[in-house]
Design a protein around this motif. Structure first.
Motif, PDB file in Angstrom:
ATOM      1  N   SER A   1      -2.767  -0.356  15.210  1.00  0.00           N
ATOM      2  CA  SER A   1      -1.195  -1.064  14.870  1.00  0.00           C
ATOM      3  C   SER A   1      -0.749  -0.446  13.133  1.00  0.00           C
ATOM      4  N   ARG A   2      -1.914  -0.659  12.142  1.00  0.00           N
ATOM      5  CA  ARG A   2      -1.570  -1.308  10.650  1.00  0.00           C
ATOM      6  C   ARG A   2      -2.079   1.072  10.564  1.00  0.00           C
ATOM      7  N   PHE A   3      -2.697   1.099  10.854  1.00  0.00           N
ATOM      8  CA  PHE A   3      -2.859   2.698  10.710  1.00  0.00           C
ATOM      9  C   PHE A   3      -1.665   3.305  10.978  1.00  0.00           C
TER      10      PHE A   3
ATOM     11  N   LEU B   1       1.446   2.974   8.561  1.00  0.00           N
ATOM     12  CA  LEU B   1       1.161   3.222   7.053  1.00  0.00           C
ATOM     13  C   LEU B   1       1.119   5.083   7.462  1.00  0.00           C
ATOM     14  N   ALA B   2       1.312   5.439   8.694  1.00  0.00           N
ATOM     15  CA  ALA B   2       1.236   6.733   9.001  1.00  0.00           C
ATOM     16  C   ALA B   2       2.630   7.156   8.590  1.00  0.00           C
ATOM     17  N   ALA B   3       3.311   6.576   9.486  1.00  0.00           N
ATOM     18  CA  ALA B   3       4.466   6.397  10.449  1.00  0.00           C
ATOM     19  C   ALA B   3       5.977   6.384   8.680  1.00  0.00           C
ATOM     20  N   ALA B   4       4.671   6.129   7.681  1.00  0.00           N
ATOM     21  CA  ALA B   4       5.688   5.431   6.139  1.00  0.00           C
ATOM     22  C   ALA B   4       5.955   7.173   6.007  1.00  0.00           C
ATOM     23  N   GLY B   5       5.132   7.633   6.194  1.00  0.00           N
ATOM     24  CA  GLY B   5       5.353   8.935   5.497  1.00  0.00           C
ATOM     25  C   GLY B   5       5.234   9.532   3.950  1.00  0.00           C
ATOM     26  N   ALA B   6       4.826   8.337   3.393  1.00  0.00           N
ATOM     27  CA  ALA B   6       4.158   8.099   1.760  1.00  0.00           C
ATOM     28  C   ALA B   6       3.707   9.331   1.681  1.00  0.00           C
ATOM     29  N   ALA B   7       2.430   9.412   2.251  1.00  0.00           N
ATOM     30  CA  ALA B   7       1.681  10.419   1.890  1.00  0.00           C
ATOM     31  C   ALA B   7       0.892  10.542   3.450  1.00  0.00           C
ATOM     32  N   LEU B   8       0.107  11.854   3.581  1.00  0.00           N
ATOM     33  CA  LEU B   8      -0.514  12.079   5.397  1.00  0.00           C
ATOM     34  C   LEU B   8      -1.428  11.637   4.936  1.00  0.00           C
ATOM     35  N   VAL B   9      -1.688  10.412   6.049  1.00  0.00           N
ATOM     36  CA  VAL B   9      -2.701   9.443   6.120  1.00  0.00           C
ATOM     37  C   VAL B   9      -3.748  10.079   7.372  1.00  0.00           C
ATOM     38  N   VAL B  10      -5.085   9.819   6.495  1.00  0.00           N
ATOM     39  CA  VAL B  10      -6.239  10.203   8.042  1.00  0.00           C
ATOM     40  C   VAL B  10      -7.693   9.460   7.685  1.00  0.00           C
TER      41      VAL B  10
ATOM     42  N   ILE C   1       1.211  -0.762   0.018  1.00  0.00           N
ATOM     43  CA  ILE C   1      -0.087  -0.569  -0.195  1.00  0.00           C
ATOM     44  C   ILE C   1       0.458   1.415  -0.125  1.00  0.00           C
ATOM     45  N   ILE C   2       1.645   1.894   1.112  1.00  0.00           N
ATOM     46  CA  ILE C   2       2.760   2.067   0.844  1.00  0.00           C
ATOM     47  C   ILE C   2       3.326   2.873  -0.123  1.00  0.00           C
ATOM     48  N   ASP C   3       4.078   1.523  -1.113  1.00  0.00           N
ATOM     49  CA  ASP C   3       4.638   2.019  -2.280  1.00  0.00           C
ATOM     50  C   ASP C   3       3.574   2.525  -3.441  1.00  0.00           C
ATOM     51  N   VAL C   4       2.153   1.854  -3.534  1.00  0.00           N
ATOM     52  CA  VAL C   4       1.486   2.239  -4.434  1.00  0.00           C
ATOM     53  C   VAL C   4       1.511   3.854  -3.471  1.00  0.00           C
ATOM     54  N   LEU C   5       0.945   4.479  -2.919  1.00  0.00           N
ATOM     55  CA  LEU C   5       0.789   5.634  -3.188  1.00  0.00           C
ATOM     56  C   LEU C   5       2.265   6.758  -2.970  1.00  0.00           C
ATOM     57  N   ARG C   6       3.303   6.335  -3.377  1.00  0.00           N
ATOM     58  CA  ARG C   6       4.288   7.271  -3.108  1.00  0.00           C
ATOM     59  C   ARG C   6       4.751   6.837  -4.774  1.00  0.00           C
TER      60      ARG C   6
ATOM     61  N   GLU D   1      -1.393  12.985  -1.651  1.00  0.00           N
ATOM     62  CA  GLU D   1      -0.778  13.696  -0.412  1.00  0.00           C
ATOM     63  C   GLU D   1      -1.691  13.063   0.751  1.00  0.00           C
ATOM     64  N   ARG D   2      -2.895  12.757   0.348  1.00  0.00           N
ATOM     65  CA  ARG D   2      -3.824  12.654   1.689  1.00  0.00           C
ATOM     66  C   ARG D   2      -4.501  11.777   1.502  1.00  0.00           C
ATOM     67  N   ALA D   3      -3.890  10.701   2.048  1.00  0.00           N
ATOM     68  CA  ALA D   3      -4.995   8.859   1.684  1.00  0.00           C
ATOM     69  C   ALA D   3      -5.731   9.041   3.158  1.00  0.00           C
ATOM     70  N   GLY D   4      -6.873   8.469   2.395  1.00  0.00           N
ATOM     71  CA  GLY D   4      -7.847   7.946   3.658  1.00  0.00           C
ATOM     72  C   GLY D   4      -7.950   6.606   3.427  1.00  0.00           C
TER      73      GLY D   4
END
Ligand code: GLY
Ligand code: MN
Ligand code: MN
Length: 361
Positions: A113-115, A118-127, A91-96, A101-104
């Motif tokens: 834990s998964r949230f 995903l957020a910590a990877a910094g590929a997009a702002l995860v909300v 998922i992180i690879d696809v977002l990058r 920029e902002r992924a829901g």
């Protein structure tokens, strides 16, 4: 259901609209029924990354062949990809790669834990977001209505056999297994939930499990069963009496039947769902059974056996949905009185332009 390119195109467009309205450019879909709705993929794991221009279905190695055939049948609407390590890394690879920029994410379903991962990877702002795919699912499309209508017809045929299964000396479990066998014979792939057969004192428990208890004359028995047909759930309850009912049992049954009739007659578009609940509840209250009816009047049906809309009392913290044509839900008032027994009658309805169609007559 074999999804057509047209139906998938329409669903993706609707959900992209809701995604944009939620203030994100991309939606990461991890709830399996939502993945199935968007792509037709019905595996036990998967993810969808729905961006403004691309929809990627991520599957693990177990599903590559099946998912590739599925996405090929849908033209260029969905791209299937697989991965070496984990869903979340993919998922992180696809977002990058797709420049989100902002992924829901689906806050109701993604573990914390998964949230965080995903957020910590910094590929997009995860909300966190909610109800983006569900807003679309709550109004059934033509393919879904045809499937649920057929499922309802088949479940009604099983219900017609039910009184013959309820006989003195048989156990609740015997009857539950026979109902499940009858559903399989009608083409259901599996039960939609654990079949309920609740006899005598157990009938006064709204959600009893079938036991080895033998049925006796003079008792009420609640049968509540449903199946999955071509991916879609239907759900039905009947209450059966062995031998002549006592006055108290007959009154309970008639009150619930009257409540169900009143609720079904009330259904029409533009009404709040709580009005349907009120129609049933008012009848039971008039019979002095308000306290005996603890649960809501119904719930939506579709890829899941309990989904939107909720048909229940209004609550200050939960939105009371407005009914629209294409919604499908149960109407299942009940009354449970320890010492007398319980009654529940449940049918499934489709909201039409001017009322509703009962799908489980
Ligand atoms: N037995 C599940 C339901 O009726 O909702
Ligand atoms: Mn049920
Ligand atoms: Mn139900």
């Amino acid at each position: 259901v074999i999804l057509t390119t047209e139906s998938v195109g329409t669903r993706l467009a609707r959900v992209r609209g809701h995604t944009k309205a939620a203030g994100v450019d991309t939606l990461v879909v991890t709830h399996l029924p939502n993945i199935q709705y968007l792509t037709g993929f019905a595996g036990t794991a998967g993810a969808v990354v729905l961006g403004p221009d691309r929809c990627v279905l991520l599957v693990d190695s177990r599903y590559v062949t099946a998912a590739a055939a599925l996405t090929a049948s849908l033209g260029r609407l969905i791209a299937m990809e697989t991965f070496e390590h984990s869903y979340d890394e993919a998922i992180i690879d696809v977002l990058r790669r797709d420049g989100s920029e902002r992924a829901g994410i689906e806050a109701a379903y993604l573990p914390v834990s998964r949230f965080h991962g995903l957020a910590a990877a910094g590929a997009a702002l995860v909300v966190p977001t909610e109800r983006i795919v569900e807003q679309s699912r709550v109004i059934k499309d033509g393919l879904e209505i045809a499937t649920i209508r057929e499922a309802g017809r088949r479940l009604a045929r099983v219900a017609a056999e039910a009184p013959g299964l309820v006989r003195e000396g048989r156990t609740e479990r015997d009857i539950a297994w026979d109902l499940e066998a009858a559903m399989r014979a009608e083409g259901f792939s599996k039960p939609a939930f654990e079949t309920i057969v609740a006899s005598g004192p157990n009938s006064a428990l709204p959600h009893a499990r079938p036991t080895g208890r033998k049925l006796n004359r003079g008792e009420l028995t609640v049968l509540d069963f449903g199946g999955v047909y071509d991916g879609y759930c239907v759900d039905l309850s009947r209450t059966v009496q062995l031998g002549a009912p006592a006055d108290s049992q007959a009154r309970l049954f008639e009150a619930v039947r009257e409540a169900q009739d009143a609720a079904i007659r009330t259904v029409r578009p533009r009404l709040r769902a709580s009005a349907i609940d009120a129609a049933a509840r008012t009848v039971l209250e008039r019979h002095g059974l308000g306290a005996a009816f603890g649960h809501g009047t119904g719930h939506g049906l579709g890829l899941e056996v309990h989904e939107e809309p909720r048909i229940s009392r209004p609550s200050p913290r939960i939105v009371d949905p407005v009914l629209e044509p294409g919604m499908v839900f149960t109407i299942e008032p009940g009354a449970y009185v320890p010492g007398i027994g319980g009654v529940r009658i449940e049918d499934d309805v489709l909201v039409t332009e001017d009322g509703c169609e009962v799908l489980t007559r």
